[in-house]
Design a protein around this motif. Structure first.
Motif, short mmCIF file in Angstrom:
data_model
loop_
_atom_site.label_atom_id
_atom_site.label_comp_id
_atom_site.label_asym_id
_atom_site.label_seq_id
_atom_site.Cartn_x
_atom_site.Cartn_y
_atom_site.Cartn_z
N LEU A 96 9.41 17.71 0.67
CA LEU A 96 10.03 16.42 0.36
C LEU A 96 8.97 15.40 -0.02
CD1 LEU A 96 12.35 16.15 3.50
CD2 LEU A 96 13.13 16.72 1.18
N TYR A 97 9.37 14.43 -0.84
CA TYR A 97 8.53 13.27 -1.07
C TYR A 97 8.78 12.30 0.10
CZ TYR A 97 7.87 14.77 -5.94
OH TYR A 97 7.54 15.46 -7.07
N LEU A 98 7.75 12.11 0.93
CA LEU A 98 7.87 11.24 2.09
C LEU A 98 6.70 10.26 2.14
CD1 LEU A 98 8.91 13.93 4.74
CD2 LEU A 98 10.42 12.31 3.56
N PHE A 99 6.83 9.28 3.01
CA PHE A 99 5.79 8.28 3.18
C PHE A 99 4.45 8.94 3.50
CE2 PHE A 99 3.39 5.42 6.00
CZ PHE A 99 3.24 4.33 5.16
N ARG A 138 0.81 -1.22 0.00
CA ARG A 138 0.00 0.00 0.00
C ARG A 138 0.85 1.28 0.00
NH1 ARG A 138 -3.50 -0.89 5.24
NH2 ARG A 138 -1.74 -2.21 5.85
N GLY A 139 2.14 1.12 0.04
CA GLY A 139 3.03 2.27 0.22
C GLY A 139 2.99 3.26 -0.93
N ARG A 140 3.09 4.52 -0.59
CA ARG A 140 3.23 5.58 -1.59
C ARG A 140 3.81 6.81 -0.89
NH1 ARG A 140 -3.05 6.41 -1.51
NH2 ARG A 140 -3.27 8.14 -0.03
N VAL A 141 4.35 7.72 -1.69
CA VAL A 141 4.88 8.97 -1.15
C VAL A 141 3.95 10.11 -1.50
CG1 VAL A 141 7.28 8.19 -1.27
CG2 VAL A 141 6.28 9.43 -3.21
N THR A 142 4.09 11.19 -0.76
CA THR A 142 3.36 12.41 -1.05
C THR A 142 4.25 13.58 -0.69
OG1 THR A 142 1.27 13.59 -0.67
CG2 THR A 142 2.31 12.62 1.26
N VAL A 143 4.02 14.73 -1.29
CA VAL A 143 4.80 15.91 -0.95
C VAL A 143 4.39 16.39 0.43
CG1 VAL A 143 5.35 18.29 -1.56
CG2 VAL A 143 5.11 16.57 -3.36
N SER A 144 5.38 16.56 1.29
CA SER A 144 5.12 16.95 2.67
C SER A 144 6.17 17.95 3.11
CB SER A 144 5.16 15.70 3.57
OG SER A 144 4.84 16.00 4.89
N PRO A 191 13.47 -1.64 6.23
CA PRO A 191 12.81 -0.34 6.43
C PRO A 191 13.25 0.69 5.39
CG PRO A 191 14.56 -0.70 8.05
CD PRO A 191 14.39 -1.99 7.31
N ALA A 192 12.29 1.44 4.91
CA ALA A 192 12.57 2.50 3.94
C ALA A 192 12.90 3.79 4.69
CB ALA A 192 11.38 2.69 3.01
N TYR A 193 14.10 3.84 5.25
CA TYR A 193 14.50 4.99 6.07
C TYR A 193 14.34 6.31 5.31
CZ TYR A 193 16.69 1.56 9.19
OH TYR A 193 16.92 0.51 10.05
N TRP A 194 14.61 6.25 4.02
CA TRP A 194 14.58 7.46 3.19
C TRP A 194 13.19 8.07 3.08
CZ3 TRP A 194 11.17 6.90 -0.72
CH2 TRP A 194 10.83 5.59 -1.09
N SER A 195 12.15 7.30 3.38
CA SER A 195 10.78 7.79 3.21
C SER A 195 10.27 8.55 4.43
CB SER A 195 9.83 6.65 2.87
OG SER A 195 9.69 5.75 3.96
N PHE A 196 11.14 8.67 5.44
CA PHE A 196 10.84 9.49 6.62
C PHE A 196 11.91 10.56 6.74
CE2 PHE A 196 8.61 5.60 7.36
CZ PHE A 196 7.47 5.96 8.05
N CYS A 197 11.54 11.71 7.28
CA CYS A 197 12.51 12.76 7.55
C CYS A 197 12.76 12.75 9.05
CB CYS A 197 11.99 14.12 7.09
SG CYS A 197 13.28 15.38 7.03
N TRP A 198 13.91 12.23 9.43
CA TRP A 198 14.23 12.03 10.84
C TRP A 198 14.49 13.36 11.53
CZ3 TRP A 198 13.42 7.11 12.43
CH2 TRP A 198 13.24 6.19 11.41
#
Length: 217
Positions: A32-35, A16-22, A56-63
């Motif tokens: 950024l394009y994030l989860f 179900r994963g997808r990114v969105t501009v956040s 884990p898709a670390y890149w899809s979160f902004c830590w």
């Protein structure tokens, strides 16, 4: 690099994963394009949970540390302006993008994860900046002026990176929320800022205290 490509990376572990501009709360000026948490309309299946934990898709979160360091660089551009900057463990690329926006002469994003490099490319394009990509620290170009790194000390075995960074460039900007005492006096504390990973992962409060350090001139 398109957001559809990032969706494909996510869907390797979460169908179900997808990114969105956040716009992360700790650095709202950098989209950024994030989860997209809206896809989680209900609990993860056991299979999905196992897949997410395994890869884990670390890149899809902004830590949190990435947000804070990016925001700090934009507020203090003189640390990177006109410099050749390498962002180690770039993830989403928020710090690399911030360095480019702050006037760095060249920015190289270094990450072992090919999906992360795709995310950096997409996020650099989203922000209208140029960021070069490097998939291996040993393949980095010579003549780096500044190394940036955020939340790369989550594993105690990574502590030697502190000395590696200092030997590789005359200036290091480091953000960390995992270790209270770096054990290296060359790194001077600049500030402490509270932030949360975006989208929020409800981490322990202690991991929301981000410390920024400077080593070198």
């Amino acid at each position: 690099m398109s957001p559809e490509c990032l969706d494909q990376h996510l869907q390797k572990t979460l169908s179900r994963g997808r990114v969105t501009v956040s716009r992360p709360a700790g650095c709202q000026v950098v989209p950024l394009y994030l989860f997209d948490p809206a896809v989680l309309e209900g609990p993860l299946s056991h299979q999905e949970a196992q897949a997410v934990v395994a890869e884990p898709a670390y890149w899809s979160f902004c830590w949190a540390s990435g947000q804070v360091l990016a925001n700090w660089i934009l507020a203090h551009p003189h640390w990177v302006a006109g410099k050749r900057v390498l962002d180690f463990g770039s993830g989403s690329g928020v710090v690399a993008v911030a360095a480019a926006r702050a006037g760095a002469h060249e920015v190289i994003a270094c990450d072992l994860d090919p999906a992360a490099l795709d995310a950096v490319a997409a996020n650099a394009r989203l922000n209208g900046v140029n960021v070069a990509l490097c998939g291996n620290w040993d393949d980095r170009p010579v003549g780096i002026d500044v190394i940036t790194a955020a939340d790369v000390l989550y594993d105690p075995d990574n502590r030697p990176l502190l000395e590696v960074f200092r030997s590789a460039a005359p200036r290091v900007l480091l953000a960390d929320s995992r270790i209270r005492n770096l054990g290296d006096q060359a790194y001077r504390l600049q500030t402490t800022v509270q932030a949360r990973t975006w989208p929020d992962l409800n981490e322990f409060e202690e991991f929301n205290q981000v410390r920024i350090y400077l080593a070198g001139d």
